[in-house]
Design a protein around this motif. Structure first.
Motif, short mmCIF file in Angstrom:
data_model
loop_
_atom_site.label_atom_id
_atom_site.label_comp_id
_atom_site.label_asym_id
_atom_site.label_seq_id
_atom_site.Cartn_x
_atom_site.Cartn_y
_atom_site.Cartn_z
N TYR A 286 0.88 -1.09 -0.42
CA TYR A 286 0.03 -0.19 -0.10
C TYR A 286 0.40 1.27 -0.49
O TYR A 286 0.68 2.69 -0.51
CB TYR A 286 -0.78 0.16 0.98
CG TYR A 286 -1.50 -1.06 0.99
CD1 TYR A 286 -3.35 -0.49 0.08
CD2 TYR A 286 -1.78 -1.82 1.89
CE1 TYR A 286 -4.18 -1.38 0.37
CE2 TYR A 286 -2.65 -3.56 1.80
CZ TYR A 286 -3.57 -2.93 1.14
OH TYR A 286 -5.11 -4.04 1.00
N PHE A 287 2.32 0.79 0.64
CA PHE A 287 3.20 1.78 -0.10
C PHE A 287 3.28 2.70 -1.47
O PHE A 287 3.44 1.55 -2.36
CB PHE A 287 4.11 2.05 1.24
CG PHE A 287 5.11 0.72 0.99
CD1 PHE A 287 6.09 0.61 0.05
CD2 PHE A 287 4.69 -0.15 1.56
CE1 PHE A 287 7.08 0.29 0.05
CE2 PHE A 287 5.50 -1.21 1.52
CZ PHE A 287 6.52 -1.59 0.70
N ARG A 288 3.26 3.37 -1.87
CA ARG A 288 3.52 3.95 -3.14
C ARG A 288 4.43 5.78 -3.08
O ARG A 288 4.17 6.50 -2.06
CB ARG A 288 2.47 3.89 -3.92
CG ARG A 288 1.34 4.42 -3.35
CD ARG A 288 -0.08 3.79 -4.25
NE ARG A 288 -0.91 4.54 -3.74
CZ ARG A 288 -1.81 4.78 -2.81
NH1 ARG A 288 -1.37 4.57 -1.67
NH2 ARG A 288 -3.21 5.59 -2.73
N ARG A 289 4.28 5.86 -4.41
CA ARG A 289 5.26 7.14 -4.25
C ARG A 289 5.05 7.98 -5.57
O ARG A 289 4.47 7.00 -6.78
CB ARG A 289 6.82 6.91 -4.67
CG ARG A 289 7.83 8.14 -4.61
CD ARG A 289 9.23 7.72 -4.41
NE ARG A 289 9.93 6.64 -3.71
CZ ARG A 289 10.48 5.79 -3.19
NH1 ARG A 289 10.58 5.13 -4.53
NH2 ARG A 289 10.30 5.26 -1.86
N PHE A 290 4.96 9.26 -5.49
CA PHE A 290 4.46 10.26 -6.27
C PHE A 290 5.82 11.45 -6.57
O PHE A 290 5.64 12.04 -5.83
CB PHE A 290 3.08 10.78 -6.05
CG PHE A 290 1.39 9.91 -5.95
CD1 PHE A 290 1.51 9.59 -7.29
CD2 PHE A 290 1.56 8.86 -4.65
CE1 PHE A 290 0.34 8.34 -7.11
CE2 PHE A 290 0.36 7.77 -4.47
CZ PHE A 290 -0.25 7.92 -5.44
N ASP A 291 5.94 11.60 -7.97
CA ASP A 291 7.11 12.52 -8.22
C ASP A 291 6.10 14.06 -8.77
O ASP A 291 5.62 14.05 -9.65
CB ASP A 291 8.04 11.75 -9.21
CG ASP A 291 9.05 11.66 -8.52
OD1 ASP A 291 9.17 11.96 -6.75
OD2 ASP A 291 10.19 10.79 -9.15
N PHE A 292 6.23 15.36 -8.32
CA PHE A 292 5.65 16.16 -8.92
C PHE A 292 6.82 16.67 -10.04
O PHE A 292 6.99 17.75 -9.14
CB PHE A 292 5.49 16.99 -7.82
CG PHE A 292 3.61 16.29 -7.65
CD1 PHE A 292 2.80 16.76 -7.34
CD2 PHE A 292 3.97 15.53 -6.53
CE1 PHE A 292 1.80 16.28 -7.08
CE2 PHE A 292 2.40 14.64 -5.52
CZ PHE A 292 1.37 15.28 -6.40
N MET A 298 6.81 12.47 -3.43
CA MET A 298 5.65 12.20 -1.92
C MET A 298 5.78 10.70 -1.86
O MET A 298 5.80 10.15 -2.43
CB MET A 298 4.47 12.51 -2.04
CG MET A 298 3.38 12.41 -1.43
SD MET A 298 1.68 13.26 -2.32
CE MET A 298 0.74 12.65 -1.04
N HIS A 299 6.62 10.69 -0.32
CA HIS A 299 6.12 9.15 -0.19
C HIS A 299 5.09 8.53 0.74
O HIS A 299 5.44 9.47 1.94
CB HIS A 299 8.07 8.65 0.97
CG HIS A 299 9.18 9.37 0.02
ND1 HIS A 299 9.93 8.10 -0.46
CD2 HIS A 299 9.38 10.87 -0.02
CE1 HIS A 299 11.32 9.13 -1.29
NE2 HIS A 299 11.06 10.56 -0.73
N VAL A 300 4.27 8.38 0.38
CA VAL A 300 3.66 7.81 0.86
C VAL A 300 3.55 6.45 1.86
O VAL A 300 3.01 5.57 1.32
CB VAL A 300 2.40 7.80 -0.10
CG1 VAL A 300 0.29 7.31 1.32
CG2 VAL A 300 1.44 8.33 -0.59
N LEU A 301 3.46 6.59 2.72
CA LEU A 301 3.16 5.09 3.67
C LEU A 301 2.53 4.65 4.13
O LEU A 301 0.91 5.42 4.49
CB LEU A 301 4.66 5.59 5.37
CG LEU A 301 5.53 6.66 5.27
CD1 LEU A 301 6.47 7.03 5.47
CD2 LEU A 301 6.92 5.82 3.93
N ASP A 302 2.16 3.35 4.55
CA ASP A 302 1.63 2.63 5.32
C ASP A 302 2.18 2.04 6.82
O ASP A 302 3.09 1.60 6.59
CB ASP A 302 1.14 1.08 4.75
CG ASP A 302 1.06 0.14 4.97
OD1 ASP A 302 -0.41 0.39 6.57
OD2 ASP A 302 0.68 -0.86 4.79
#
Length: 514
Positions: A286-292, A298-302
């Motif tokens: 469920y953790f994933r990453r988004f580059d703007f 943006m590191h989305v943690l679980d």
């Protein structure tokens, strides 16, 4: 097929003028005897070439199966380069399957980076609301400014989702980070006679589906989802209060909790605008990453699925306490820690660690108490894991880290100190904890027992007990955090105000009142 476009067509090379922010959305067109789009539409998990669009067919949201027959249902969805849908960029047919609550997760791709698109669905002669979302900038692209909101914790029984209505009217909004507690699992508690949970505490898959349907039918929440792409995580109440990995709050690691957790995560997937890779299974991450672009990673943690058990947990009639400083205790699990470390080796403008619970050291003692008190359900209950997180930042000499969190039902602005045992030591990373949408009720500037809390937490610059959300305005040199608050949530039409704005300067951790 399950939520995928059939006969998808992308109009490659179409003449598409670069538009500004998502504009006011057009209304619904078409009609049917029973509207299947009572839960609205949503988008999420953006990429430079697309994003997910979501809906669920539910003509009778609180009825079993949402009022749908136990059979596949045909639908169609697609996106356009303009709100009037004169320039269609992708369209196709889809099947909504009963085993996924007749939800649709359509992954649009082949779009242009850093621009808005509009989308909608059709089924049974009806047309859904129109939603709007922006694609991410191209990898490494120079980006002048971003606008990211942070929201979460909306207990239906604690008040009205007015803050979401205000969020939907924000003039500039690139994406929304939802840190979790999208639903609350409790049964009826009669906190507000105008807002009562349908059904008892959620345990089965049908229970969770009905709870999500009740929440998502709210018009303010629908409007916010239609306004911008959501990047969604989950915390505890999507499953069970204070759960951790295979441990439930009440009975511990039991077969009953495993079944409940599986049902809860299945319902979460069915109702969130997330990619099919997040469909629950033994290998789901469920953790994933988004580059703007080059501006922000943006590191989305679980912080739930792999964490060690709570320090003190009721097991039968006993209260069992784990060793607080056991180095084996984890908040993220070793694979997620390694993934985060690898992702922070890159040097973008900013690193945004988007997660669920308070990370900085925090003394929650009530006024008049002599000894410090620490929570066991956030990073304060996992000090070894927090030391590893701090070392990850310090060893790379990063001075551009901002931590986003929630769960506490208060606005908080502060910083992770370089010495975790000394709150007066220099800042290592800034932290902004966004308050709740409704949880905790209307609230007040400060909880009665917290009048002197900041005396024991000198690294915390703001603590506020009102409802609302946070809006981050980010450029290459500054990270502004607007603390949005409502005057009340007990009744509709609460008024929104900006309580304060804090700013972090690039290369100088620690928020400053702007």
């Amino acid at each position: 097929m399950r939520g995928m476009l059939l006969d998808r067509r992308a109009l490659v090379g179409a003449s598409i003028g670069l538009l500004g922010a998502c504009s006011t959305l057009s209304g619904r067109a078409g009609a049917m005897r029973r509207d299947p789009f009572t839960l609205g539409v949503a988008s999420g998990d953006p990429a430079p070439d697309g994003f997910v669009i979501w809906t669920r067919l539910a003509p009778d949201p609180l009825a079993p199966a949402g009022g749908m027959a136990p059979a596949p249902a045909a639908g169609a969805g697609g996106g356009a380069a303009d709100p009037a849908f004169r320039r269609i960029v992708q369209s196709g047919e889809a099947l909504a399957m009963p085993q996924e609550a007749h939800s649709l997760h359509v992954e649009l791709a082949g779009l242009s980076p850093q621009r808005p698109y509009w989308y909608r669905f059709q089924a049974g002669g009806s047309v859904s609301d129109v939603g709007c979302a922006r694609t991410l900038p191209a990898p490494g692209a120079l980006v002048d400014r971003l606008h990211i909101a942070s929201v979460g914790c909306h207990d239906y029984e604690s008040g009205f989702f007015t803050a979401f209505g205000h969020l939907a009217r924000e003039p500039l909004l690139d994406a929304v980070f939802h840190y979790g507690d999208y639903i609350y699992e409790f049964g009826r508690r009669a906190r507000n006679p105008l807002r009562i949970h349908a059904g008892d505490e959620t345990v089965t898959l049908e229970d969770y589906r009905r709870r999500y349907a009740q929440y998502k039918a709210d018009p303010d929440l629908r409007a916010a989802h239609a306004r911008a792409a959501f990047i969604c995580s989950f915390d505890d109440h999507e499953v069970d209060d204070n759960w951790a990995a295979e441990w439930g709050k009440d009975g511990g690691a039991t077969a009953a909790f495993a079944a409940r957790k599986a049902a809860a995560l299945q319902a979460w997937y069915e109702h969130m605008p997330v990619r099919r890779a997040l469909r629950p299974g033994s290998g789901t991450r469920y953790f994933r990453r988004f580059d703007f672009g080059a501006l922000m990673r943006m590191h989305v943690l679980d912080t739930r699925s792999c964490r060690s058990n709570q320090l003190c947990e009721a097991r039968g009639d006993d209260l069992v306490c784990e060793e607080r400083d056991d180095p084996a205790r984890t908040m993220l699990g070793a694979p997620q820690e390694a993934w985060l470390a690898e992702g922070m080796d890159r040097e973008p403008g900013w690193h945004f660690i988007a997660q669920q619970v308070l990370m900085l050291p925090f003394d929650v003692r009530a006024d008049g108490a002599d000894a410090a008190v620490r929570s066991t359900d956030n990073w304060n209950g996992y000090p070894a894991a927090r030391r590893r997180m701090a070392a990850l930042i310090a060893d790379r000499q990063l001075t551009n880290v901002v931590i986003g969190s929630g769960d506490m039902h208060q606005h908080l602005a502060g910083y992770l100190p370089t010495d975790l045992d000394d709150p007066l030591s220099p800042p290592l990373a800034s932290e902004f904890l966004a308050t709740s949408i409704t949880s905790g009720g209307t609230g007040s500037p400060r909880q009665p027992h917290q009048l002197h809390t900041l005396d024991h937490n000198p690294h915390v610059k703001l603590l506020n007990n009102q409802r609302g959300y946070q809006l981050y305005r980010v450029d290459a040199r500054h990270w502004w955090a607007d603390m949005k608050v409502l005057d009340q949530v007990d009744r509709p039409r609460g008024r929104l105000a900006n309580l304060a704005t804090y700013v972090v300067e690039q290369g100088r951790p620690g928020p400053i009142l702007s």
